[in-house]
Design a protein around this motif. Structure first.
Motif, PDB file in Angstrom:
ATOM      1  N   LYS A 199     102.659  42.927 -43.036  1.00  0.00           N
ATOM      2  CA  LYS A 199     102.915  44.187 -43.887  1.00  0.00           C
ATOM      3  C   LYS A 199     102.764  45.461 -43.025  1.00  0.00           C
ATOM      4  O   LYS A 199     103.408  46.263 -43.198  1.00  0.00           O
ATOM      5  N   LEU A 200     101.782  45.165 -41.924  1.00  0.00           N
ATOM      6  CA  LEU A 200     101.704  46.464 -40.936  1.00  0.00           C
ATOM      7  C   LEU A 200     102.948  46.326 -40.202  1.00  0.00           C
ATOM      8  O   LEU A 200     103.663  47.388 -39.936  1.00  0.00           O
ATOM      9  N   ASP A 201     103.452  45.197 -39.812  1.00  0.00           N
ATOM     10  CA  ASP A 201     104.871  45.281 -39.152  1.00  0.00           C
ATOM     11  C   ASP A 201     105.822  45.892 -39.938  1.00  0.00           C
ATOM     12  O   ASP A 201     106.903  46.378 -39.283  1.00  0.00           O
ATOM     13  N   GLN A 202     105.889  45.535 -41.084  1.00  0.00           N
ATOM     14  CA  GLN A 202     107.031  46.043 -41.865  1.00  0.00           C
ATOM     15  C   GLN A 202     106.840  47.584 -42.134  1.00  0.00           C
ATOM     16  O   GLN A 202     107.982  48.288 -42.024  1.00  0.00           O
ATOM     17  N   ALA A 203     105.505  47.986 -42.245  1.00  0.00           N
ATOM     18  CA  ALA A 203     105.237  49.483 -42.366  1.00  0.00           C
ATOM     19  C   ALA A 203     105.930  50.417 -40.955  1.00  0.00           C
ATOM     20  O   ALA A 203     106.494  51.378 -41.281  1.00  0.00           O
ATOM     21  N   LEU A 204     105.471  49.575 -39.785  1.00  0.00           N
ATOM     22  CA  LEU A 204     105.966  50.109 -38.536  1.00  0.00           C
ATOM     23  C   LEU A 204     107.515  50.191 -38.577  1.00  0.00           C
ATOM     24  O   LEU A 204     108.151  51.272 -38.305  1.00  0.00           O
ATOM     25  N   SER A 205     108.277  49.153 -39.031  1.00  0.00           N
ATOM     26  CA  SER A 205     109.837  49.119 -39.036  1.00  0.00           C
ATOM     27  C   SER A 205     110.227  50.173 -40.096  1.00  0.00           C
ATOM     28  O   SER A 205     111.305  50.499 -40.039  1.00  0.00           O
ATOM     29  N   LEU A 206     109.482  50.484 -41.126  1.00  0.00           N
ATOM     30  CA  LEU A 206     109.968  51.732 -42.137  1.00  0.00           C
ATOM     31  C   LEU A 206     109.382  53.153 -41.608  1.00  0.00           C
ATOM     32  O   LEU A 206     109.628  53.915 -42.391  1.00  0.00           O
ATOM     33  N   GLY A 207     108.805  53.126 -40.430  1.00  0.00           N
ATOM     34  CA  GLY A 207     108.684  54.436 -39.943  1.00  0.00           C
ATOM     35  C   GLY A 207     107.337  54.952 -39.760  1.00  0.00           C
ATOM     36  O   GLY A 207     106.987  56.092 -39.424  1.00  0.00           O
ATOM     37  N   ALA A 208     106.286  54.040 -39.961  1.00  0.00           N
ATOM     38  CA  ALA A 208     104.973  54.465 -39.776  1.00  0.00           C
ATOM     39  C   ALA A 208     104.806  54.645 -38.049  1.00  0.00           C
ATOM     40  O   ALA A 208     105.175  53.932 -37.559  1.00  0.00           O
ATOM     41  N   ASP A 209     103.800  55.598 -37.840  1.00  0.00           N
ATOM     42  CA  ASP A 209     103.762  56.043 -36.509  1.00  0.00           C
ATOM     43  C   ASP A 209     102.648  55.154 -35.833  1.00  0.00           C
ATOM     44  O   ASP A 209     102.717  55.092 -34.728  1.00  0.00           O
ATOM     45  N   ALA A 210     101.944  54.640 -36.801  1.00  0.00           N
ATOM     46  CA  ALA A 210     100.782  53.538 -36.205  1.00  0.00           C
ATOM     47  C   ALA A 210     100.193  52.641 -37.251  1.00  0.00           C
ATOM     48  O   ALA A 210     100.556  52.997 -38.548  1.00  0.00           O
ATOM     49  N   ALA A 211      99.581  51.523 -36.895  1.00  0.00           N
ATOM     50  CA  ALA A 211      99.154  50.862 -37.876  1.00  0.00           C
ATOM     51  C   ALA A 211      97.784  50.105 -37.479  1.00  0.00           C
ATOM     52  O   ALA A 211      97.487  49.990 -36.296  1.00  0.00           O
ATOM     53  N   VAL A 212      97.117  50.037 -38.201  1.00  0.00           N
ATOM     54  CA  VAL A 212      95.506  49.406 -37.918  1.00  0.00           C
ATOM     55  C   VAL A 212      95.162  48.331 -38.830  1.00  0.00           C
ATOM     56  O   VAL A 212      95.323  48.312 -40.089  1.00  0.00           O
ATOM     57  N   ASN A 213      95.036  47.072 -38.046  1.00  0.00           N
ATOM     58  CA  ASN A 213      94.511  45.845 -38.763  1.00  0.00           C
ATOM     59  C   ASN A 213      93.133  46.027 -39.255  1.00  0.00           C
ATOM     60  O   ASN A 213      92.464  45.668 -38.214  1.00  0.00           O
ATOM     61  N   ALA A 214      92.938  46.019 -40.630  1.00  0.00           N
ATOM     62  CA  ALA A 214      91.417  45.974 -40.907  1.00  0.00           C
ATOM     63  C   ALA A 214      90.794  44.739 -40.714  1.00  0.00           C
ATOM     64  O   ALA A 214      89.220  44.725 -40.621  1.00  0.00           O
ATOM     65  N   SER A 215      91.228  43.752 -40.622  1.00  0.00           N
ATOM     66  CA  SER A 215      90.516  42.428 -40.445  1.00  0.00           C
ATOM     67  C   SER A 215      90.139  42.109 -38.960  1.00  0.00           C
ATOM     68  O   SER A 215      89.048  41.513 -38.789  1.00  0.00           O
ATOM     69  N   THR A 216      90.581  42.948 -38.194  1.00  0.00           N
ATOM     70  CA  THR A 216      90.383  42.761 -36.726  1.00  0.00           C
ATOM     71  C   THR A 216      89.822  44.117 -35.959  1.00  0.00           C
ATOM     72  O   THR A 216      89.124  44.027 -34.919  1.00  0.00           O
ATOM     73  N   GLN A 217      90.191  45.217 -36.618  1.00  0.00           N
ATOM     74  CA  GLN A 217      89.653  46.672 -35.947  1.00  0.00           C
ATOM     75  C   GLN A 217      88.745  47.300 -36.834  1.00  0.00           C
ATOM     76  O   GLN A 217      88.407  47.048 -37.965  1.00  0.00           O
ATOM     77  N   ASP A 218      88.025  48.220 -36.392  1.00  0.00           N
ATOM     78  CA  ASP A 218      87.006  49.181 -36.892  1.00  0.00           C
ATOM     79  C   ASP A 218      87.917  50.106 -37.314  1.00  0.00           C
ATOM     80  O   ASP A 218      88.490  51.073 -36.265  1.00  0.00           O
ATOM     81  N   VAL A 219      88.202  50.480 -38.708  1.00  0.00           N
ATOM     82  CA  VAL A 219      89.398  51.220 -39.020  1.00  0.00           C
ATOM     83  C   VAL A 219      89.170  52.660 -38.755  1.00  0.00           C
ATOM     84  O   VAL A 219      89.851  53.403 -38.214  1.00  0.00           O
ATOM     85  N   PRO A 220      87.879  53.242 -39.303  1.00  0.00           N
ATOM     86  CA  PRO A 220      87.720  54.926 -38.822  1.00  0.00           C
ATOM     87  C   PRO A 220      87.966  54.988 -37.436  1.00  0.00           C
ATOM     88  O   PRO A 220      88.525  56.002 -36.982  1.00  0.00           O
ATOM     89  N   ALA A 221      87.315  54.306 -36.751  1.00  0.00           N
ATOM     90  CA  ALA A 221      87.404  54.225 -35.112  1.00  0.00           C
ATOM     91  C   ALA A 221      88.675  54.582 -34.594  1.00  0.00           C
ATOM     92  O   ALA A 221      89.063  55.378 -33.589  1.00  0.00           O
ATOM     93  N   ALA A 222      89.443  53.441 -34.985  1.00  0.00           N
ATOM     94  CA  ALA A 222      90.818  53.231 -34.537  1.00  0.00           C
ATOM     95  C   ALA A 222      91.615  54.538 -35.107  1.00  0.00           C
ATOM     96  O   ALA A 222      92.466  55.144 -34.255  1.00  0.00           O
ATOM     97  N   ILE A 223      91.477  54.836 -36.301  1.00  0.00           N
ATOM     98  CA  ILE A 223      92.207  56.136 -36.773  1.00  0.00           C
ATOM     99  C   ILE A 223      91.878  57.309 -36.082  1.00  0.00           C
ATOM    100  O   ILE A 223      92.587  58.330 -35.550  1.00  0.00           O
ATOM    101  N   ILE A 224      90.697  57.461 -35.790  1.00  0.00           N
ATOM    102  CA  ILE A 224      90.148  58.744 -34.955  1.00  0.00           C
ATOM    103  C   ILE A 224      90.845  58.790 -33.708  1.00  0.00           C
ATOM    104  O   ILE A 224      91.115  59.663 -33.090  1.00  0.00           O
ATOM    105  N   GLU A 225      90.953  57.752 -33.279  1.00  0.00           N
ATOM    106  CA  GLU A 225      91.520  57.478 -31.614  1.00  0.00           C
ATOM    107  C   GLU A 225      92.968  57.896 -31.868  1.00  0.00           C
ATOM    108  O   GLU A 225      93.525  58.579 -31.070  1.00  0.00           O
ATOM    109  N   ILE A 226      93.704  57.336 -32.763  1.00  0.00           N
ATOM    110  CA  ILE A 226      95.164  57.424 -32.901  1.00  0.00           C
ATOM    111  C   ILE A 226      95.634  58.817 -32.969  1.00  0.00           C
ATOM    112  O   ILE A 226      96.427  59.524 -32.470  1.00  0.00           O
ATOM    113  N   THR A 227      94.791  59.313 -33.970  1.00  0.00           N
ATOM    114  CA  THR A 227      95.227  60.863 -34.256  1.00  0.00           C
ATOM    115  C   THR A 227      94.202  61.908 -33.624  1.00  0.00           C
ATOM    116  O   THR A 227      94.789  63.096 -33.791  1.00  0.00           O
ATOM    117  N   GLY A 228      93.680  61.528 -32.644  1.00  0.00           N
ATOM    118  CA  GLY A 228      92.991  62.586 -31.786  1.00  0.00           C
ATOM    119  C   GLY A 228      91.944  63.404 -32.443  1.00  0.00           C
ATOM    120  O   GLY A 228      91.844  64.546 -32.493  1.00  0.00           O
TER     121      GLY A 228
END
Ligand SMILES: [Zn+2]
Ligand SMILES: [Zn+2]
Length: 344
Positions: A199-228
């Motif tokens: 679903k993340l891959d699909q979202a990226l193909s539809l224009g999402a700028d970044a994707a975070v997989n909550a099953s393997t990543q720390d979501v808040p930390a990843a988003i804070i990093e991506i968004t600066g």
């Protein structure tokens, strides 16, 4: 008529012949052309919605053709219409100030009134309904009344998303995908979160700028990093504590959380209030969209400003709704399912 009836929670819907709906004086009966299977139906199916009980007919994302019109109906026999899922009364103060999605007399077929997992559905307050554009398939249109309107209202009237802002979208089901496509149209940058890589891959193909997989990543930390430094807006589309907390924790200072996912059960959950307090966040609840905004939204879709076709993944017969609901117990496939055949 044939209808899929809730008999026991967590069990297949019972396909039954029930009485045809009576036409309301202030509304119409639609022959249902298509009806979406939504996550809020899942909440009802597992027993998590007070208004879904033994005998209920769910289905709140529908479109169809008028086969009967009441004396005070606005529409006439033969009209092809789409409904927003919340049918405001039109007369109360909330409706009169344009907030019909907060109307206390509103009717919601599928939750408290018989819905559209059936050949026909009675629709009171038909002034809420709008004409289905010629160019739009009923299957696609069926997803608009709930998911797309909800996402549009959440992004525009609640969070007031501006071009250039980072929007985090937690959950890439029907609401999440709509939010992604609409936020991109508004000029925002979008980071999507899900536990299903496909679903993340699909979202990226539809224009999402970044994707975070909550099953393997720390979501808040990843988003804070991506968004600066954190997202300006974060939209929660599941209604559970894990994603709600990830949403408030991934926001930048003065960020806006928009709560779209319908919380199950009594709705209570533990939320990180320190994040809300210390980052001085805004926490918006949102539900549906006032129906007067529907024509302008449809017009943008019709003119091609946003392509919502990727949202529709599969069409199923009425008897296939149970399998779709059952599948929501685990991670789901990308895109949404819509019932288009009510004869089997
Ligand atoms: Zn829905
Ligand atoms: Zn009202």
């Amino acid at each position: 008529m044939r209808a899929a009836v809730v008999r026991e929670f967590n069990e297949d819907l019972s396909i039954e012949t029930v009485e045809d709906p009576k036409c309301p004086d202030n509304g119409v009966v639609l022959k249902v052309a298509a009806c979406g299977v939504c996550r809020s139906d899942f909440h009802g199916w597992v027993g998590g919605h007070l208004k879904v009980i033994n005998g209920s007919i769910m289905g709140h994302e529908y479109c169809g053709t008028v086969v009967e019109a009441g004396a005070q109906a606005k529409h006439k026999v033969g009209d092809k219409l789409i409904a927003p899922f919340i049918l405001g009364c039109g007369d109360c103060p909330a409706c009169q100030v344009g907030a019909s999605n907060t109307c206390e007399s509103a009717v919601v077929p599928g939750f408290g009134a018989p819905g559209a997992y059936a050949e026909f559905v009675a629709v009171p307050f038909d002034h809420n309904l709008v004409h289905l554009p010629e160019t739009m398939s009923p299957a696609l249109a069926a997803g608009l009344g709930c998911r797309v309107t909800t996402a549009w209202h959440a992004l525009t009237d609640r969070a007031n998303v501006c071009a250039g802002e980072w929007v985090a979208v937690h959950g890439t089901g029907g609401i999440g995908l709509s939010a992604l496509l609409l936020a991109k149209m508004l000029g925002a940058q979008v980071v999507v979160v899900d536990v299903v890589q496909e679903k993340l891959d699909q979202a990226l193909s539809l224009g999402a700028d970044a994707a975070v997989n909550a099953s393997t990543q720390d979501v808040p930390a990843a988003i804070i990093e991506i968004t600066g430094g954190g997202a300006q807006v974060s939209l929660e589309a599941l209604g559970i504590s894990q994603t709600t907390n990830a949403s408030v924790e991934c926001l930048a200072t003065l960020g806006r959380h928009v709560h779209v996912g319908m919380p199950a059960g009594d709705g209570r959950m533990e939320v990180n209030m320190r994040a809300i307090y210390s980052k001085q966040l805004a926490f918006y609840g949102t539900r549906g969209m006032p129906s007067w905004k529907y024509p302008s939204l449809l017009s943008m879709i019709e003119r091609g400003q946003v392509d919502l076709t990727p949202m529709l993944d599969r069409v199923v017969p009425l008897s296939g709704a149970s399998a779709e609901l059952r599948a929501m117990k685990g991670p789901t496939r990308p895109g949404t399912a819509v019932i288009t055949d009510f004869s089997k």
